[in-house]
Design a protein around this motif. Structure first.
Motif, PDB file in Angstrom:
ATOM      1  N   ALA A  66      24.190  71.548 -24.821  1.00 34.85           N
ATOM      2  CA  ALA A  66      23.085  70.594 -24.752  1.00 34.85           C
ATOM      3  C   ALA A  66      22.055  70.883 -25.842  1.00 34.85           C
ATOM      4  CB  ALA A  66      22.440  70.654 -23.372  1.00 34.85           C
ATOM      5  N   VAL A  67      21.748  72.149 -26.049  1.00 30.55           N
ATOM      6  CA  VAL A  67      20.791  72.526 -27.094  1.00 30.55           C
ATOM      7  C   VAL A  67      21.324  72.120 -28.468  1.00 30.55           C
ATOM      8  CG1 VAL A  67      19.680  74.473 -28.249  1.00 30.55           C
ATOM      9  CG2 VAL A  67      19.777  74.389 -25.743  1.00 30.55           C
ATOM     10  N   ALA A  68      22.617  72.318 -28.689  1.00 28.43           N
ATOM     11  CA  ALA A  68      23.214  71.938 -29.970  1.00 28.43           C
ATOM     12  C   ALA A  68      23.174  70.423 -30.168  1.00 28.43           C
ATOM     13  CB  ALA A  68      24.660  72.441 -30.054  1.00 28.43           C
ATOM     14  N   LEU A  69      23.434  69.672 -29.104  1.00 32.86           N
ATOM     15  CA  LEU A  69      23.423  68.209 -29.204  1.00 32.86           C
ATOM     16  C   LEU A  69      22.020  67.680 -29.478  1.00 32.86           C
ATOM     17  CD1 LEU A  69      25.865  67.292 -26.286  1.00 32.86           C
ATOM     18  CD2 LEU A  69      26.273  66.969 -28.735  1.00 32.86           C
ATOM     19  N   GLU A  70      21.006  68.410 -29.037  1.00 26.84           N
ATOM     20  CA  GLU A  70      19.632  67.986 -29.285  1.00 26.84           C
ATOM     21  C   GLU A  70      19.251  68.084 -30.759  1.00 26.84           C
ATOM     22  OE1 GLU A  70      17.381  68.785 -25.039  1.00 26.84           O
ATOM     23  OE2 GLU A  70      17.663  70.483 -26.403  1.00 26.84           O
ATOM     24  N   GLU A  71      20.104  68.729 -31.555  1.00 22.45           N
ATOM     25  CA  GLU A  71      19.879  68.780 -32.994  1.00 22.45           C
ATOM     26  C   GLU A  71      20.322  67.497 -33.676  1.00 22.45           C
ATOM     27  OE1 GLU A  71      18.314  71.295 -34.575  1.00 22.45           O
ATOM     28  OE2 GLU A  71      17.982  72.111 -32.554  1.00 22.45           O
ATOM     29  N   LEU A  72      21.119  66.684 -32.967  1.00 21.95           N
ATOM     30  CA  LEU A  72      21.566  65.410 -33.524  1.00 21.95           C
ATOM     31  C   LEU A  72      20.458  64.374 -33.401  1.00 21.95           C
ATOM     32  CD1 LEU A  72      25.144  65.207 -31.925  1.00 21.95           C
ATOM     33  CD2 LEU A  72      24.565  65.882 -34.274  1.00 21.95           C
ATOM     34  N   PRO A  73      20.526  63.294 -34.184  1.00 21.57           N
ATOM     35  CA  PRO A  73      19.544  62.221 -34.019  1.00 21.57           C
ATOM     36  C   PRO A  73      19.561  61.698 -32.591  1.00 21.57           C
ATOM     37  CG  PRO A  73      20.794  61.918 -36.044  1.00 21.57           C
ATOM     38  CD  PRO A  73      21.460  63.037 -35.306  1.00 21.57           C
ATOM     39  N   ALA A  74      18.398  61.306 -32.083  1.00 20.72           N
ATOM     40  CA  ALA A  74      18.296  60.836 -30.704  1.00 20.72           C
ATOM     41  C   ALA A  74      19.100  59.560 -30.507  1.00 20.72           C
ATOM     42  CB  ALA A  74      16.830  60.594 -30.345  1.00 20.72           C
ATOM     43  N   GLY A  75      19.548  59.362 -29.261  1.00 18.36           N
ATOM     44  CA  GLY A  75      20.240  58.123 -28.925  1.00 18.36           C
ATOM     45  C   GLY A  75      21.750  58.225 -29.018  1.00 18.36           C
ATOM     46  N   ALA A  76      22.372  57.231 -29.642  1.00 22.39           N
ATOM     47  CA  ALA A  76      23.831  57.103 -29.653  1.00 22.39           C
ATOM     48  C   ALA A  76      24.558  58.351 -30.165  1.00 22.39           C
ATOM     49  CB  ALA A  76      24.232  55.880 -30.478  1.00 22.39           C
ATOM     50  N   PRO A  77      24.098  59.017 -31.243  1.00 22.01           N
ATOM     51  CA  PRO A  77      24.824  60.199 -31.703  1.00 22.01           C
ATOM     52  C   PRO A  77      24.949  61.281 -30.634  1.00 22.01           C
ATOM     53  CG  PRO A  77      23.336  59.438 -33.417  1.00 22.01           C
ATOM     54  CD  PRO A  77      23.005  58.651 -32.182  1.00 22.01           C
ATOM     55  N   ARG A  78      23.908  61.440 -29.814  1.00 23.10           N
ATOM     56  CA  ARG A  78      23.977  62.463 -28.763  1.00 23.10           C
ATOM     57  C   ARG A  78      24.942  62.036 -27.646  1.00 23.10           C
ATOM     58  NH1 ARG A  78      17.586  64.357 -28.181  1.00 23.10           N
ATOM     59  NH2 ARG A  78      17.277  64.771 -30.430  1.00 23.10           N
ATOM     60  N   ILE A  79      24.962  60.752 -27.305  1.00 23.60           N
ATOM     61  CA  ILE A  79      25.904  60.266 -26.283  1.00 23.60           C
ATOM     62  C   ILE A  79      27.332  60.491 -26.757  1.00 23.60           C
ATOM     63  CG2 ILE A  79      26.737  58.230 -25.058  1.00 23.60           C
ATOM     64  CD1 ILE A  79      23.886  57.104 -25.200  1.00 23.60           C
ATOM     65  N   VAL A  80      27.616  60.100 -27.991  1.00 23.45           N
ATOM     66  CA  VAL A  80      28.968  60.271 -28.533  1.00 23.45           C
ATOM     67  C   VAL A  80      29.311  61.754 -28.642  1.00 23.45           C
ATOM     68  CG1 VAL A  80      30.427  59.895 -30.552  1.00 23.45           C
ATOM     69  CG2 VAL A  80      28.917  58.071 -29.756  1.00 23.45           C
ATOM     70  N   GLY A  81      28.345  62.565 -29.044  1.00 25.08           N
ATOM     71  CA  GLY A  81      28.601  64.005 -29.148  1.00 25.08           C
ATOM     72  C   GLY A  81      28.953  64.618 -27.803  1.00 25.08           C
ATOM     73  N   ALA A  82      28.235  64.214 -26.748  1.00 26.35           N
ATOM     74  CA  ALA A  82      28.534  64.727 -25.404  1.00 26.35           C
ATOM     75  C   ALA A  82      29.916  64.277 -24.946  1.00 26.35           C
ATOM     76  CB  ALA A  82      27.464  64.254 -24.421  1.00 26.35           C
ATOM     77  N   LEU A  83      30.253  63.015 -25.213  1.00 29.58           N
ATOM     78  CA  LEU A  83      31.572  62.497 -24.834  1.00 29.58           C
ATOM     79  C   LEU A  83      32.673  63.287 -25.517  1.00 29.58           C
ATOM     80  CD1 LEU A  83      33.436  60.343 -23.532  1.00 29.58           C
ATOM     81  CD2 LEU A  83      33.060  58.959 -25.605  1.00 29.58           C
ATOM     82  N   ARG A  84      32.543  63.498 -26.814  1.00 25.71           N
ATOM     83  CA  ARG A  84      33.596  64.209 -27.555  1.00 25.71           C
ATOM     84  C   ARG A  84      33.697  65.671 -27.128  1.00 25.71           C
ATOM     85  NH1 ARG A  84      32.267  61.275 -33.343  1.00 25.71           N
ATOM     86  NH2 ARG A  84      33.292  59.292 -32.797  1.00 25.71           N
ATOM     87  N   TYR A  85      32.572  66.264 -26.773  1.00 21.66           N
ATOM     88  CA  TYR A  85      32.612  67.643 -26.294  1.00 21.66           C
ATOM     89  C   TYR A  85      33.464  67.741 -25.022  1.00 21.66           C
ATOM     90  CZ  TYR A  85      31.041  71.751 -23.703  1.00 21.66           C
ATOM     91  OH  TYR A  85      31.007  72.903 -22.964  1.00 21.66           O
ATOM     92  N   VAL A  86      33.253  66.843 -24.055  1.00 21.68           N
ATOM     93  CA  VAL A  86      34.008  66.887 -22.800  1.00 21.68           C
ATOM     94  C   VAL A  86      35.458  66.487 -23.035  1.00 21.68           C
ATOM     95  CG1 VAL A  86      34.190  65.950 -20.465  1.00 21.68           C
ATOM     96  CG2 VAL A  86      31.943  66.461 -21.428  1.00 21.68           C
ATOM     97  N   GLN A  87      35.682  65.460 -23.843  1.00 18.94           N
ATOM     98  CA  GLN A  87      37.052  65.008 -24.101  1.00 18.94           C
ATOM     99  C   GLN A  87      37.888  66.095 -24.786  1.00 18.94           C
ATOM    100  OE1 GLN A  87      36.488  61.473 -26.461  1.00 18.94           O
ATOM    101  NE2 GLN A  87      36.778  60.109 -24.697  1.00 18.94           N
ATOM    102  N   ASP A  88      37.305  66.746 -25.776  1.00 22.13           N
ATOM    103  CA  ASP A  88      38.098  67.599 -26.669  1.00 22.13           C
ATOM    104  C   ASP A  88      38.123  69.069 -26.274  1.00 22.13           C
ATOM    105  OD1 ASP A  88      38.327  65.221 -27.993  1.00 22.13           O
ATOM    106  OD2 ASP A  88      36.952  65.739 -29.616  1.00 22.13           O
TER     107      ASP A  88
END
Length: 444
Positions: free
Chosen positions: A290-312
């Motif tokens: 979660a801390v790493a994802l907060e380094e991404l731009p807010a909004g869609a990039p964080r949603i996609v990042g969380a999805l890919r983390y769980v998927q992969d």
């Protein structure tokens, strides 16, 4: 995969060998329940029509009786073997059950030959296997199969047996729900369906699908009896290439859930203990992500990042034994195992997205019935898959964390056309429209 199959084969073999000498504790030979209405088999029924239709056996009786108050289903079956292929297919009987909450009781096993009944039940060997029929789909459910292999079976014999399956999954919290078959693919000389409801609480609702057949309703002592009977019912020839959500055989649904809101509240009680409570610390790995994802731009990039983390990072594997047939495992356990089934991964992704400040919840969908469940009575039985709904920027996005390596932006991530879904949230009032997304991935 090969090693998994080998382990499953060895486990099944060992389970089987352990059951040769005596019945499993969850298998018994006893008299039928006292509430059962005995249906005599018409052994004089003509086989001419069944032979003309090329059947290898003639189903003389299919009798199903259920006592909702005792959580018991009784079945009485009789069929005559018309060909050697019928002997091959009909001389082995199989009965699935879940030993976590069910028990099999055998009441009768008779072979009728030349007008003479031969009682086979007292001496019959009953083997119990753990087959794991969904192993190819990476699902383990712990169900067992009781198998009866009949000796000395011949063309012209009539096989008659009766058994009960006692117990129900406690995950349903005593709710009454299920279905009654009123149409079949195989011709039946006598088809009997009987449902018993005890007094003291409202009866379930009933709804016919692809049928106008109505139950005969009447008293049976202090019970209410519902009956659907048919004689010489022809088998239904099914058309090919029919969409999965179209009813091809008539059936009657029953459920005592009064609304989809009530189903959503039921589901919420299952998912809530498995998610991290608001304000509670996440498992270390998930908090780090979660801390790493907060380094991404807010909004869609964080949603996609969380999805890919769980998927992969979490492989798909379901251990759906007992309550975990419907209840996800705790997030901490899923993180430690690094695997989970659809509900585990949906719960994990929802938890991570909520930690990132998004409005996210698991959602239940039907991969086969899809939008058709809108015409069903409210019931948990409508669903067989879990995904995630996340609200962001004035729009609902539907994500499937069980899919793998999905590329593209949030607006272009693929999701099948499920049509309808139930968001797992105590505030849910009805089914939601599930918007399909993206372009289907290539299978090349």
């Amino acid at each position: 995969m090969a090693s998994l199959r080998l382990c499953a084969f060895i486990l099944a073999a060992l389970t089987s060998l352990g059951a040769w000498a005596a019945d499993e504790p969850s298998v018994a030979r006893v008299a039928a329940p006292g509430w059962v209405v005995r249906q005599e088999v018409d052994l004089a029924a003509s086989d001419d029509e069944a032979k003309q239709q090329g059947e290898t056996s003639h189903l003389l009786l299919r009798d199903a009786q259920r006592h909702l108050g005792e959580a018991t289903e009784y079945r009485h079956i009789a069929f005559r073997l018309l060909t050697q292929a019928g002997v091959q297919n009909g001389s082995t009987l199989s009965f699935e059950f879940d030993p976590a909450y069910e028990k099999l009781e055998f009441h009768q096993l008779v072979v009728h030959r030349d007008g003479r009944p031969m009682d086979r039940l007292p001496q019959q060997e009953i083997k119990v296997f753990q087959r794991e029929t969904n192993l190819e789909n990476q699902l383990y459910d712990g169900r067992l199969t009781a198998s009866i292999i009949l000796d000395d079976v011949r063309v012209g014999d009539t096989i008659e047996y009766a058994y009960s399956r006692r117990g129900e999954n406690p995950i349903y919290a005593g709710h009454w729900l299920g279905s009654v078959a009123v149409e079949r693919t195989k011709q039946v000389h006598q088809a009997r369906e009987r449902l018993l409801c005890p007094a003291g609480r409202p009866p379930p609702q009933f709804k016919g699908h692809a049928t106008e057949v109505q139950a005969r309703v009447g008293p049976a002592g202090d019970l209410t009896e519902y009956r659907w009977d048919a004689d010489d019912q022809p088998g239904r020839i099914l058309e090919g290439d029919v969409p999965s959500w179209v009813d091809t055989l008539g059936w009657v649904q029953f459920s005592d859930f009064q609304s989809w809101s009530e189903v959503a509240q039921w589901a919420s009680t299952l998912f809530a203990p498995a998610a991290s409570a608001p304000g509670a610390p996440l498992p270390e790995e998930l908090e780090t992500e979660a801390v790493a994802l907060e380094e991404l731009p807010a909004g869609a990039p964080r949603i996609v990042g969380a999805l890919r983390y769980v998927q992969d990072n979490f492989r798909y594997l379901g251990i759906e034994i007992g309550a975990n047939s419907h209840q996800p495992y705790p997030v901490a356990k899923v993180c430690a195992r690094r695997f989970g089934d659809c509900k585990d991964k949906a719960n994990l992704l929802s938890t991570l997205l909520r930690r990132l400040g998004f409005d996210a919840d698991p959602a239940l969908v039907a991969t086969d019935w899809r939008h058709a469940i809108a015409g069903w009575l409210p019931t948990p039985w409508a669903f067989n898959h879990a995904i995630v709904r996340v609200n962001w920027n004035g729009r609902a996005y539907w994500l499937d964390p069980t899919r793998e390596h999905q590329g593209g932006t949030l607006e272009h991530i693929y999701l099948p056309t499920y049509g309808k879904g139930l968001v797992v949230n105590a505030a849910t009032r009805d089914l939601a429209d599930v918007e399909a997304g993206g372009q289907e991935e290539s299978t090349v």
